[in-house]
Design an enzyme around this catalytic site. Structure first.
Site, PDB file in Angstrom:
ATOM      1  N   LYS A  96       2.708  -0.065  -3.605  1.00 30.79           N
ATOM      2  CA  LYS A  96       2.536  -0.093  -2.505  1.00 30.79           C
ATOM      3  C   LYS A  96       1.182   0.254  -1.929  1.00 30.79           C
ATOM      4  O   LYS A  96       0.694   1.295  -2.343  1.00 30.79           O
ATOM      5  CB  LYS A  96       3.775   0.534  -1.795  1.00 30.79           C
ATOM      6  CG  LYS A  96       3.849   0.312  -0.161  1.00 30.79           C
ATOM      7  CD  LYS A  96       5.011   1.106   0.217  1.00 30.79           C
ATOM      8  CE  LYS A  96       5.140   1.043   1.735  1.00 30.79           C
ATOM      9  NZ  LYS A  96       6.355   1.780   2.106  1.00 30.79           N
ATOM     10  N   SER A 122      12.650   2.352   3.189  1.00 25.43           N
ATOM     11  CA  SER A 122      11.563   1.420   3.146  1.00 25.43           C
ATOM     12  C   SER A 122      11.420   0.956   1.458  1.00 25.43           C
ATOM     13  O   SER A 122      10.812   0.125   1.522  1.00 25.43           O
ATOM     14  CB  SER A 122      10.488   1.772   3.666  1.00 25.43           C
ATOM     15  OG  SER A 122      10.171   1.897   4.934  1.00 25.43           O
ATOM     16  N   SER A 176       9.589  -0.767   4.717  1.00 29.22           N
ATOM     17  CA  SER A 176       8.061  -1.243   4.872  1.00 29.22           C
ATOM     18  C   SER A 176       7.699  -1.656   3.513  1.00 29.22           C
ATOM     19  O   SER A 176       6.573  -2.286   3.454  1.00 29.22           O
ATOM     20  CB  SER A 176       7.342  -0.051   5.546  1.00 29.22           C
ATOM     21  OG  SER A 176       7.370   1.085   4.496  1.00 29.22           O
TER      22      SER A 176
END
Lengths: 104, 485
Positions: B74, B173, B149
């Protein structure tokens, strides 16, 4: 128990005051949008005020275990040039960040 | 595409090489990314160099647990020499001078970092639509979000571009996008994995964890990235287990807490019936289902957003145009430089949260909002402690709905926040949670079932999730356009 405070709709001036505290130069559109949305969120969050928390210790940390302190020893850290290098307009050779003139 | 552990075994035995595996991953990314936008940065050259170096040391190093496995990160996890944006315009060109601890540990375990995945700006969002670099699309349906996310990581793993990715989970997330994309997502216990080098959003809630196509891969990854780190004072000194040994498939005698009272109006009927089917299979396999109550769960979303926004407003004060990335042009004074850099550099959701966080921390409101929220947070944790006196794990859906359409919730922040109803409690209480695919909707969208454990109880939740994986045929189904093999 702390008394619940019913949020009043935020005025643009309220949001501008918060923006100044947070160092954000909002556009008028953003200010208008946020004044409505913040009031909506705080109205939703009112349910937290209804919970009886007498005598409840606020949680300050997610981990129950005491923090392990590291030994107080000098160890190598990031060299100054590498920390300064990604900064906009910096002088890595001098090891300095650059900002607009502050004094005089 | 094979699992991470199968890839490692193929390279180890000489059936393939790390370079071949890496080339294949880069080819898949190149083909799929123009549609999915799962990756924001891919560094093929660096990855292939690294793979070649591993191949040269196969005899010596192929015992490493992730030897030759391509991994995506990420884009809020710092990589030395490789752009790390956090999905924000304000860090669009920032190249970190150091690696996050998880990156050092993955590389020491033989992994090959192939690139950085798209995410909501500073991990603030539940759909990856709040990235400054465009939304990611769900591999199961391109008109839907992958969740967020960590949506880029979830989409990359679901589309089998890479077998393994890291995400971060502040309020769901990792687990929610894993659920919406039909992959495994593990949020470890707070303190299990070092946060050093993770761009801070809400420091008392953030935790890094894996997204994978199998529980065995997620377990292997956690064994690699977990453990104490002197550079993160909140990281735990509890020993890291070999989580793979707990994956026995045996759930006899395991007590699973079921939270029926939480399943209110917002829960889709298809999600509920898929989760019920899986729980029934676990019961048939010898587990015991026990009804438990988490009475303060109704307040969890409000408490979560009050705490997370307060911490975010403080953490994001560091982005000021002086030390990192973007700087507004032509500012005459230092104050103007701060104000304009932040207005031009941050997106709408981040500004919204900074303003609200500033409000709840401001004089006169701190006690009524922030302190009160932290008190209710204590009650939420106590609910879980009481439940774990009676059960070994707590089960609930990961998300109340399957993947929603792009644009469906961006105009209504509160509606977006409500998608986190089943995930935020775990972060507030600092517990581990894992989402495992448990079925598909009639419209062929993935459904995730979540297991929550005691602090440092990862082995137990992985064991029960592995048991679900073994008995769920749809866990092996692939999104359309993804070829097996």
């Amino acid at each position: 128990m702390l008394r619940c405070r019913v949020p009043e709709p935020f005025s643009s001036a309220d949001v501008d005051r918060l923006a100044r505290l947070a160092r954000l130069a909002l556009t008028p559109d953003e200010t208008a949008l946020f004044s409505r949305q913040l009031a909506d969120f705080l109205a939703y969050a009112e349910q937290v005020q209804q919970v009886d928390t007498s005598g409840i210790v606020p949680m300050s940390h997610a981990s129950g275990a005491p923090t392990e302190l590291r030994a107080d020893e000098v160890v190598p850290s990031l060299p100054r040039e590498s920390s300064v290098e990604p900064a906009p307009g910096a002088s890595p050779a001098a090891g300095l960040f650059k900002v607009p003139r502050v004094i005089g | 595409m094979p699992s991470a552990l199968e890839i490692r075994e193929s390279i180890r035995s000489g059936r393939t090489s790390a370079v071949e595996v890496c080339e294949a991953a880069l080819t898949r990314i190149e083909a799929a990314n123009p549609i999915l936008n799962a990756f924001h940065t891919v560094d093929g050259e660096r990855a292939l160099e690294r793979a070649a170096a591993l191949d040269a040391r196969r005899q010596e190093d192929s015992h490493l647990p992730l030897f030759g496995v391509p991994v995506a990160l990420k884009d809020n996890i710092c990589t030395r020499g490789l752009r790390t944006t956090g999905g924000s315009r304000i860090l669009e060109t920032w190249v970190p001078p150091y690696d996050a601890t998880v990156v050092e540990r993955l590389e020491a375990a033989g992994a090959v970092i192939v690139g950085k995945t798209n995410c909501d700006e500073f991990a603030m969002g539940s759909s990856t639509e709040f990235s400054a670099f465009g939304p990611t699309r769900n591999p199961w349906a391109a008109d839907r979000t992958p969740g967020g996310s960590s949506g880029g990581s979830a989409a990359a793993v679901a589309a089998r571009l890479v077998p393994l990715a890291l995400g971060s989970d502040t309020g769901g997330s990792i687990r929610q996008p894993a659920s919406l994309c039909g992959v495994i997502g593990l949020k470890p216990t707070y303190g299990r994995v070092s946060r050093y080098g993770l761009l801070a959003f809400a420091s008392s809630l953030d935790q890094i964890g894996p997204l994978a196509t199998s529980i065995a891969d997620a377990a292997a990854c956690l064994s690699v990235i977990g453990g104490h780190d002197p550079r993160d004072a909140t990281s735990s000194t509890a020993p890291v287990e070999d989580y793979a040994v707990s994956l026995t498939g045996d759930v006899r005698g395991l007590r699973i807490g079921v939270t029926r009272s939480l399943f209110g109006d917002g829960l889709d009927a298809e999600i509920l019936s898929a989760c019920d089917r899986s729980l029934e299979m676990l019961r048939e396999a010898g587990a015991e289902l026990v009804d438990v109550e988490l009475p303060h769960s109704a307040q969890a979303i409000a408490v979560y957003y009050l705490v997370a926004m307060a911490e975010a407003s403080s953490n994001l004060s560091r982005y000021d145009g002086v030390r990192y990335g973007y700087r507004a042009a032509g500012a005459g004074t230092l104050g103007e430089l701060y104000d304009r850099t932040r207005d031009e550099g941050f997106g709408l959701e981040v500004k919204r949260r900074i303003i609200l966080g500033t409000y709840v921390l401001s004089s006169g409101y701190y006690d009524a909002y922030y302190l009160k929220a932290q008190q209710v947070r204590t009650l939420i944790r106590q609910d879980y402690e009481r439940a774990f006196e009676r059960v070994d794990v707590v089960a609930m859906p990961t998300s109340p709905t399957a993947a929603f359409k792009l644009g469906e919730r961006t105009e209504d922040p509160l509606q977006m926040y409500l998608s986190d109803v089943f995930t935020v409690g775990v972060n507030l209480a600092g517990l581990p949670g894992v989402s495992v695919p448990c079925g598909l909707t009639a419209g062929r969208l993935p459904i995730g079932l979540q297991f929550i454990g005691r602090a440092m109880g990862e082995a137990t939740i992985l064991r029960v999730a592995d048991a679900v994986e073994r008995v769920t045929p749809s866990a092996r189904e692939l999104p359309p356009d993804v070829r097996p093999g």
